[in-house]
Design a protein around this motif. Structure first.
Motif, PDB file in Angstrom:
ATOM      1  N   SER A  19       0.856  -1.187   0.000  1.00 21.97           N
ATOM      2  CA  SER A  19       0.000   0.000   0.000  1.00 21.97           C
ATOM      3  C   SER A  19       0.889   1.234   0.000  1.00 21.97           C
ATOM      4  N   LEU A  20       0.289   2.362  -0.294  1.00 19.89           N
ATOM      5  CA  LEU A  20       1.049   3.605  -0.257  1.00 19.89           C
ATOM      6  C   LEU A  20       1.552   3.872   1.157  1.00 19.89           C
ATOM      7  N   GLU A  21       0.747   3.507   2.146  1.00 19.44           N
ATOM      8  CA  GLU A  21       1.181   3.674   3.537  1.00 19.44           C
ATOM      9  C   GLU A  21       2.404   2.812   3.839  1.00 19.44           C
ATOM     10  N   CYS A 215       4.436   9.128  -4.403  1.00 22.80           N
ATOM     11  CA  CYS A 215       4.078   8.560  -3.095  1.00 22.80           C
ATOM     12  C   CYS A 215       4.369   9.550  -1.971  1.00 22.80           C
ATOM     13  N   TRP A 361      -4.529   9.400  -5.058  1.00 21.41           N
ATOM     14  CA  TRP A 361      -4.082   8.329  -4.158  1.00 21.41           C
ATOM     15  C   TRP A 361      -4.426   6.958  -4.753  1.00 21.41           C
ATOM     16  N   LYS A 362      -5.638   6.822  -5.282  1.00 15.22           N
ATOM     17  CA  LYS A 362      -6.063   5.545  -5.870  1.00 15.22           C
ATOM     18  C   LYS A 362      -5.215   5.193  -7.089  1.00 15.22           C
ATOM     19  N   SER A 365      -1.708   4.256  -5.988  1.00 19.47           N
ATOM     20  CA  SER A 365      -1.744   2.975  -5.269  1.00 19.47           C
ATOM     21  C   SER A 365      -1.742   1.803  -6.240  1.00 19.47           C
ATOM     22  N   ARG A 366      -2.378   1.983  -7.391  1.00 19.25           N
ATOM     23  CA  ARG A 366      -2.303   0.936  -8.423  1.00 19.25           C
ATOM     24  C   ARG A 366      -0.918   0.906  -9.058  1.00 19.25           C
TER      25      ARG A 366
END
Length: 579
Positions: A19-21, A215, A361-362, A365-366
């Motif tokens: 995930s980005l996190e 990111c 963000w979406k 994230s991909r």
């Protein structure tokens, strides 16, 4: 996306990706990165496919041919390994200042996620060498400029690989020192990588430099939009805004979720405020330079006048708590119904920014889990091993370029409206009874007060308008026209990062002016901050005042701006409000 933590500081790359996190934790908090067994299996299987393809003598782009415009030149098998090393050396053409360490580390992490998909064909030990560099913070020094975002970020990724193979001078950072790559890798205990078939191409052909910056930018933008809302709430307090502008029914009537969320946050931050409310008629002291107003709901604690005492019922000897003027100096003012756009339309401006951030963000994230090199290997049967190797264009950075351009426009708008509130706060014709430049009126002239910070905010806003011009609409063909459309994704990402740096200072300036205005307002009204402000705006006020004191006489101001900017960057104001 699903992710697994073995320990508080370990993230495993599994089939679900990161995930980005996760990326931010690895980059910012030094979480360790490891491969799951099934990812290792995929990498090994793809490598076997590459080796089998080379043995077959098949013509495969970048493995047994040259690159770009040289794609039709067949390379003998005996030179296939040298081809990969030559690729890296020839593509190290980056220029400019070194990229930020967090940009570089994010790029490295994303290259691992791409290769871990099992479509690239690198050796497992090559991937593990890169992971060792990440986990030990062995960071290549990467020039910030030189990529057009297709075929990916060739220059920056090549500089990364150059360090991996132990070549280059003063191009590796470890434990605060700069080394020649070979010496630095040995010092860190990371094996020098020896490139084999396709590995140079697998490592340098992708958009991970652009995506890595994206990111970090998204992480920073998420923090800034929250701080921008807090700054706006402080300005609402300082300018005693009309609360009905943020009534949920208004925002539900337009349906936009971001707008609804921002209005809700502003209501929450200012809940309990005596300044931000549905105002009634007030009685304003008309003595020059006073600024006091009598509010029936507040009363006057300094003269033991209880709340809800009508002005007409005040004792005849009651005087203005601020200037000592008599009741005859007061005039009735009709209730404030609405504020200027920079106050009233805050949800309508910051709301779309929140939605833009969510969209970006979406997309990223991909992208962070995408296989982006060329060609890609697709296993069709494991035993006996069968596969397809197809050339494509997943390295093209257009998805990143477009969302970074979109985000840059959105975040520039955050600065636009913040600066307008700054200008309103220091203008005694528009700040509802406060002094010009937010300094005690008795000190004006000899002291300039907060005249100049708005200049800085205006300069930064203007710069952001230039930076917000989209990069993705430009394309200059490369490689003898073989690569005839490119994305400019790293430029889009880098300029967004610059916008956010400027925005951090704009928001800091608004916070600095707002808390000063709150001090003046509370002084004039003779009311303690604890009884005047909303619960959350009071917390924000206190955090800022712990670092920056009230301005009474002129002093050097830039340290104050920097201190508040540091509070914003660290997230401390948000933490104090939410805990």
């Amino acid at each position: 996306m699903e992710w697994i933590k073995l320990l508080p500081e370990t993230v495993i790359l599994d089939n679900e990706g990161l995930s980005l996190e996760d990326v931010v934790h690895i980059v910012k908090n030094d979480y360790q990165l490891k491969l799951s067994e099934n990812v290792k299996e995929k990498v090994v299987l793809a490598r076997k496919a590459i080796e089998k393809a080379v043995e077959s003598g098949e013509k495969i782009y970048g493995i047994t041919t040259g690159f770009g415009a040289l794609r039709d030149i067949v390379i003998p098998e005996k030179d296939a390994t040298k081809l990969q090393t030559n690729l890296i050396r020839s593509h190290c053409v980056g220029v400019g200042e070194p990229a930020r360490d967090d940009f570089v580390k994010a790029m490295m992490v994303l290259r691992v996620t791409a290769l871990g998909q099992g479509y690239s064909g690198c050796q497992l030990k090559t991937l593990e060498n890169l992971i060792q560099m990440i986990n030990k913070n062995v960071l290549p020094i990467i020039p910030i400029k030189g990529s057009v975002g297709a075929s990916g970020d060739l220059a920056q990724l090549s500089h990364m690989v150059l360090a991996m193979i132990g070549e280059g001078e003063n191009n590796l950072k470890f434990e605060g020192k700069i080394y020649n790559a070979k010496e630095g890798m040995q010092k860190a205990g990371v094996p020098i990588t020896k490139l084999s078939y396709k590995e140079g191409l697998a490592l340098n052909n992708g958009s991970q430099y652009s995506a890595g910056i994206a990111c970090i930018v998204l992480h920073e933008a998420s923090n800034l939009i929250k701080n921008a809302e807090i700054a706006a709430a402080l300005s609402l307090e300082a300018l005693k805004a009309a609360s009905q502008q943020f009534d949920d029914r208004i925002h539900q009537a337009r349906f936009h979720p971001g707008q609804i969320a921002v209005a809700k946050n502003l209501r929450s931050y200012t809940k309990g405020s005596v300044f931000v409310k549905k105002h009634e008629s007030l009685f304003t002291c008309e003595v020059e330079n006073c600024g006091y107003y009598y509010d029936r709901k507040m009363g006057d604690a300094s003269q033991n006048v209880l709340p809800n005492t009508e002005f007409i019922n005040l004792p005849d000897d009651w005087t203005c708590p601020n200037c000592g003027g008599s009741k005859d100096n007061f005039e009735k003012q009709w209730p404030k119904i609405q504020d200027d756009y920079s106050i009233r339309c805050t949800p309508q401006v910051l709301g779309p920014v929140r939605e833009t951030l969510e969209h970006c963000w979406k997309t990223i994230s991909r992208e962070i889990n995408a296989a982006t090199d060329n060609p890609l290997i697709f296993i069709t049967k494991k035993d006996p091993l069968e596969f397809d190797i197809y050339s494509g264009g997943n390295f093209h950075g257009e998805p990143i370029a477009m969302v970074m351009d979109y985000l840059s426009i959105a975040m520039a708008e955050v600065g636009n409206i913040s600066e307008r509130r700054c200008a309103k706060l220091i203008d005694d014709k528009r700040n509802d009874g406060l002094s010009l430049f937010l300094i005690p009126r008795s000190e004006l002239g000899l002291n300039s007060g907060f005249m100049m910070p708005q200049y800085t905010a205006a300069a930064l806003v203007s710069e952001n308008k230039v930076l917000a011009a989209p990069a993705s609409v430009d394309s200059i063909p490369t490689s003898d026209e073989a690569e005839d459309h490119v994305s400019m994704s790293p430029i889009a990402a880098r300029k967004t990062a610059e916008i956010l740096e400027n925005l951090q200072y704009i928001i800091a300036i608004e916070m600095m002016l707002a808390v000063q205005a709150i001090d003046l307002r509370c002084d004039i009204q003779k009311i303690p901050h604890e009884k005047a402000l909303g619960k959350d705006t009071l917390k924000a006020y206190k955090v800022i005042r712990e670092s920056v004191s009230k301005l009474i006489h002129d002093r050097i101001i830039y340290p104050d701006i920097n201190k508040i900017a540091d509070l914003i960057k660290s997230g401390k104001i948000i933490v104090d409000i939410t805990t």
